[in-house]
Design a protein around this motif. Structure first.
Motif, PDB file in Angstrom:
ATOM      1  N   GLU A   1      -4.676   3.881 -11.908  1.00 32.79           N
ATOM      2  CA  GLU A   1      -4.318   5.298 -11.959  1.00 32.79           C
ATOM      3  C   GLU A   1      -4.255   5.783 -13.410  1.00 32.79           C
ATOM      4  N   LYS A   2      -3.748   4.938 -14.287  1.00 30.59           N
ATOM      5  CA  LYS A   2      -3.670   5.286 -15.707  1.00 30.59           C
ATOM      6  C   LYS A   2      -5.073   5.454 -16.283  1.00 30.59           C
ATOM      7  N   ALA A   3      -5.964   4.548 -15.931  1.00 29.23           N
ATOM      8  CA  ALA A   3      -7.343   4.637 -16.402  1.00 29.23           C
ATOM      9  C   ALA A   3      -8.029   5.887 -15.867  1.00 29.23           C
ATOM     10  N   LEU A   4      -7.802   6.177 -14.587  1.00 28.06           N
ATOM     11  CA  LEU A   4      -8.430   7.342 -13.975  1.00 28.06           C
ATOM     12  C   LEU A   4      -7.928   8.638 -14.609  1.00 28.06           C
ATOM     13  N   LYS A   5      -6.635   8.687 -14.905  1.00 29.68           N
ATOM     14  CA  LYS A   5      -6.071   9.871 -15.549  1.00 29.68           C
ATOM     15  C   LYS A   5      -6.645  10.038 -16.951  1.00 29.68           C
ATOM     16  N   ALA A   6      -6.738   8.939 -17.698  1.00 30.80           N
ATOM     17  CA  ALA A   6      -7.297   9.002 -19.041  1.00 30.80           C
ATOM     18  C   ALA A   6      -8.751   9.448 -19.005  1.00 30.80           C
ATOM     19  N   LYS A   7      -9.500   8.961 -18.040  1.00 31.39           N
ATOM     20  CA  LYS A   7     -10.900   9.372 -17.891  1.00 31.39           C
ATOM     21  C   LYS A   7     -10.988  10.860 -17.598  1.00 31.39           C
ATOM     22  N   SER A   8     -10.112  11.373 -16.758  1.00 33.07           N
ATOM     23  CA  SER A   8     -10.118  12.787 -16.415  1.00 33.07           C
ATOM     24  C   SER A   8      -9.847  13.644 -17.641  1.00 33.07           C
ATOM     25  N   VAL A   9      -8.886  13.223 -18.454  1.00 31.06           N
ATOM     26  CA  VAL A   9      -8.569  13.961 -19.678  1.00 31.06           C
ATOM     27  C   VAL A   9      -9.750  13.935 -20.642  1.00 31.06           C
ATOM     28  N   ALA A  10     -10.352  12.755 -20.791  1.00 30.53           N
ATOM     29  CA  ALA A  10     -11.496  12.631 -21.688  1.00 30.53           C
ATOM     30  C   ALA A  10     -12.659  13.500 -21.227  1.00 30.53           C
TER      31      ALA A  10
ATOM     32  N   LYS B   1     -12.011  -3.138  10.295  1.00 26.07           N
ATOM     33  CA  LYS B   1     -10.950  -2.934  11.270  1.00 26.07           C
ATOM     34  C   LYS B   1      -9.708  -2.385  10.590  1.00 26.07           C
ATOM     35  N   GLN B   2      -9.482  -2.795   9.356  1.00 27.66           N
ATOM     36  CA  GLN B   2      -8.340  -2.301   8.607  1.00 27.66           C
ATOM     37  C   GLN B   2      -8.766  -2.072   7.162  1.00 27.66           C
ATOM     38  N   ALA B   3      -8.031  -1.223   6.451  1.00 26.22           N
ATOM     39  CA  ALA B   3      -8.350  -0.942   5.059  1.00 26.22           C
ATOM     40  C   ALA B   3      -7.878  -2.076   4.163  1.00 26.22           C
ATOM     41  N   ALA B   4      -8.472  -2.163   2.985  1.00 27.05           N
ATOM     42  CA  ALA B   4      -8.033  -3.142   1.991  1.00 27.05           C
ATOM     43  C   ALA B   4      -6.641  -2.769   1.483  1.00 27.05           C
ATOM     44  N   VAL B   5      -5.845  -3.786   1.203  1.00 25.32           N
ATOM     45  CA  VAL B   5      -4.503  -3.583   0.656  1.00 25.32           C
ATOM     46  C   VAL B   5      -4.542  -3.896  -0.839  1.00 25.32           C
ATOM     47  N   THR B   6      -4.173  -2.925  -1.650  1.00 24.70           N
ATOM     48  CA  THR B   6      -4.164  -3.123  -3.097  1.00 24.70           C
ATOM     49  C   THR B   6      -2.783  -3.562  -3.571  1.00 24.70           C
ATOM     50  N   LEU B   7      -2.718  -4.048  -4.810  1.00 25.17           N
ATOM     51  CA  LEU B   7      -1.456  -4.505  -5.382  1.00 25.17           C
ATOM     52  C   LEU B   7      -0.890  -3.450  -6.331  1.00 25.17           C
ATOM     53  N   PRO B   8       0.393  -3.141  -6.234  1.00 24.18           N
ATOM     54  CA  PRO B   8       0.989  -2.038  -7.008  1.00 24.18           C
ATOM     55  C   PRO B   8       0.764  -2.140  -8.510  1.00 24.18           C
ATOM     56  N   GLU B   9       0.859  -3.353  -9.070  1.00 25.40           N
ATOM     57  CA  GLU B   9       0.722  -3.471 -10.523  1.00 25.40           C
ATOM     58  C   GLU B   9      -0.674  -3.104 -11.003  1.00 25.40           C
ATOM     59  N   TYR B  10      -1.681  -3.381 -10.188  1.00 25.52           N
ATOM     60  CA  TYR B  10      -3.047  -3.008 -10.556  1.00 25.52           C
ATOM     61  C   TYR B  10      -3.337  -1.559 -10.181  1.00 25.52           C
TER      62      TYR B  10
ATOM     63  N   LEU C   1      -8.119  -5.510 -10.133  1.00 26.74           N
ATOM     64  CA  LEU C   1      -8.342  -4.256 -10.845  1.00 26.74           C
ATOM     65  C   LEU C   1      -9.577  -3.553 -10.305  1.00 26.74           C
ATOM     66  N   GLY C   2     -10.570  -4.334  -9.901  1.00 22.28           N
ATOM     67  CA  GLY C   2     -11.732  -3.728  -9.254  1.00 22.28           C
ATOM     68  C   GLY C   2     -11.356  -3.035  -7.963  1.00 22.28           C
ATOM     69  N   LEU C   3     -10.567  -3.706  -7.140  1.00 19.51           N
ATOM     70  CA  LEU C   3     -10.152  -3.143  -5.863  1.00 19.51           C
ATOM     71  C   LEU C   3      -9.311  -1.890  -6.058  1.00 19.51           C
ATOM     72  N   SER C   4      -8.326  -1.959  -6.943  1.00 18.03           N
ATOM     73  CA  SER C   4      -7.458  -0.806  -7.173  1.00 18.03           C
ATOM     74  C   SER C   4      -8.223   0.351  -7.793  1.00 18.03           C
TER      75      SER C   4
ATOM     76  N   MET D   1       0.856  -1.186   0.000  1.00 18.62           N
ATOM     77  CA  MET D   1       0.000   0.000   0.000  1.00 18.62           C
ATOM     78  C   MET D   1       0.889   1.232   0.000  1.00 18.62           C
ATOM     79  N   SER D   2       0.526   2.256  -0.798  1.00 19.06           N
ATOM     80  CA  SER D   2       1.377   3.431  -0.927  1.00 19.06           C
ATOM     81  C   SER D   2       1.380   4.252   0.341  1.00 19.06           C
ATOM     82  N   ALA D   3       2.390   5.152   0.449  1.00 19.08           N
ATOM     83  CA  ALA D   3       2.503   5.976   1.652  1.00 19.08           C
ATOM     84  C   ALA D   3       1.299   6.876   1.817  1.00 19.08           C
ATOM     85  N   SER D   4       0.790   7.391   0.672  1.00 15.71           N
ATOM     86  CA  SER D   4      -0.357   8.290   0.773  1.00 15.71           C
ATOM     87  C   SER D   4      -1.582   7.562   1.304  1.00 15.71           C
TER      88      SER D   4
END
Length: 378
Positions: A309-318, A295-304, A189-192, A1-4
């Motif tokens: 993030e790429k999909a979200l950025k592309a959606k924002s641009v579109a 009790k704790q947050a879900a842990v995502t996988l970096p590759e997903y 990919l759903g979780l991420s 999970m990322s620092a943020s």
């Protein structure tokens, strides 16, 4: 999970602890204040009234928090949240009629949990949020990744209003029909995607599309430390556009079940139209709403995470390049699924598809009308 995301988790935990402290009351036992915990099936009282642990459930504990009033709720007559249940999903607990042999004791008679699948979809999710706010109650939303990417602002509103966000795969495929890589992709990919769109850590709460799974897909979910949430009461809102039918469906089942996890879909107009009346009926009939929190947050996988993030950025641009009045409820792009990562626009949409071919909708790349199908009908 990322620092943020770790930072967000720390903030969330601090807020929850502060709210619980402010409430001031000791958490009551699983069976309620008037019933000894020993009377609850499969429940064992823990010291100092901290709530029950579940024999045979491994690391799974349901920790009962004091009632926490909804922010800004000043209505003395509101339905409200009767109690908050904190769920540790480390051992992959299973809830719902589908898992009655292994289900930990969660609800007492007269208690319900409100859950919504398949969104977000702004035109229906927002009225649903307003109806919940009106009665000062909280719910759990099991979001689909492609829908979250299509409308992150609405998912962020779900989080802002204090509801729990779980996941429901990337594209609502029936996991029992997929091989191991396919299951992984749908789940991860759903979780991420949901976490990226929400902008905050999400709960390790998972619901299978169509409430169906194979042994392999169930084992994968449990191995990831996700809780599996089935249902006890089905609104069947996907079968009708009538709010009245939804209301009757739920109340008739509750008359028999007496309690349970209720299933709705925040992509259905029938639920958006029925919810205010349903909450009023629940209050009139003496039902109490329980809010589930992790009790704790879900842990995502970096590759997903990178794909999401790429999909979200592309959606924002579109979205920035499309007038608001012309935007669809989902996010259509041209091309074929194999030509780009999920959510990414092909570099040349004019050349991506044969002449006359329908554009691929990344909110439904298989052109699968899943939101209209009855569970288990595939």
């Amino acid at each position: 999970m990322s620092a943020s995301r770790c930072s967000w988790l720390a903030i969330g935990i601090a807020i929850a602890v502060g709210a619980a402290t402010a409430a001031g009351d000791t958490a009551r036992a699983e069976t309620g204040t008037d019933t000894p915990a020993s009377a609850a099936p499969n429940a064992v009282a823990t010291p100092d009234g901290a709530g029950p642990s579940i024999p045979g459930a491994g690391a799974t504990d349901l920790e009962l928090k004091p009632t926490i009033a909804a922010p800004g709720c000043n209505r003395a007559d509101a339905l409200g949240v009767s109690r908050v249940v904190e769920i540790d999903t480390a051992s992959g607990p299973e809830f719902g009629d589908q898992y009655h042999k292994s289900e930990p004791h969660l609800l007492d008679e007269g208690e319900v949990v409100l859950t919504f699948d398949d969104g977000p979809m702004r035109r229906y999710t927002l009225p649903i949020l307003d109806a919940l706010d009106e009665e000062c109650v909280k719910a759990t939303f099991f979001s689909v990744g492609r829908m979250a990417i299509a409308d992150p602002a609405t998912l962020q509103e779900v989080a802002r209003r204090g509801h729990t966000i779980g996941t429901h795969t990337w594209s609502h495929k029936k996991l029992s029909t997929l091989d191991a890589p396919g299951v992984e992709r749908e789940v991860e990919l759903g979780l991420s995607s949901v976490a990226a769109a929400a902008g905050v850590p999400v709960a390790p709460f998972f619901r299978f599309p169509y409430l169906g799974h194979s042994k392999a897909s169930l084992a994968y979910i449990k191995g990831r430390g996700l809780g599996v949430f089935g249902i006890h009461v089905d609104s069947k809102d996907f079968r009708t556009r009538s709010p009245g039918v939804v209301l009757r469906n739920v109340l008739a089942q509750l008359e028999h079940e007496k309690k349970g996890i209720l299933l709705f879909h925040d992509i259905q107009p029938s639920t958006a139209g029925a919810l205010a009346s349903l909450l009023a009926e629940l209050k009139a009939r003496g039902f109490k709403v329980v809010h589930m929190v992790p009790k704790q947050a879900a842990v995502t996988l970096p590759e997903y995470d990178a794909i999401a993030e790429k999909a979200l950025k592309a959606k924002s641009v579109a979205a920035a390049n499309t007038p608001l009045a012309e935007r669809a409820a989902t996010w259509p792009v041209s091309g074929t699924e194999g030509e780009s990562e999920p959510g990414e626009r092909p570099k040349s949409s004019a050349k991506a598809a044969p002449r006359g071919a329908k554009p691929i909708d990344w909110a439904n790349p298989s052109n699968d009308p899943w939101q209209l199908k009855a569970f288990g009908s595939e």
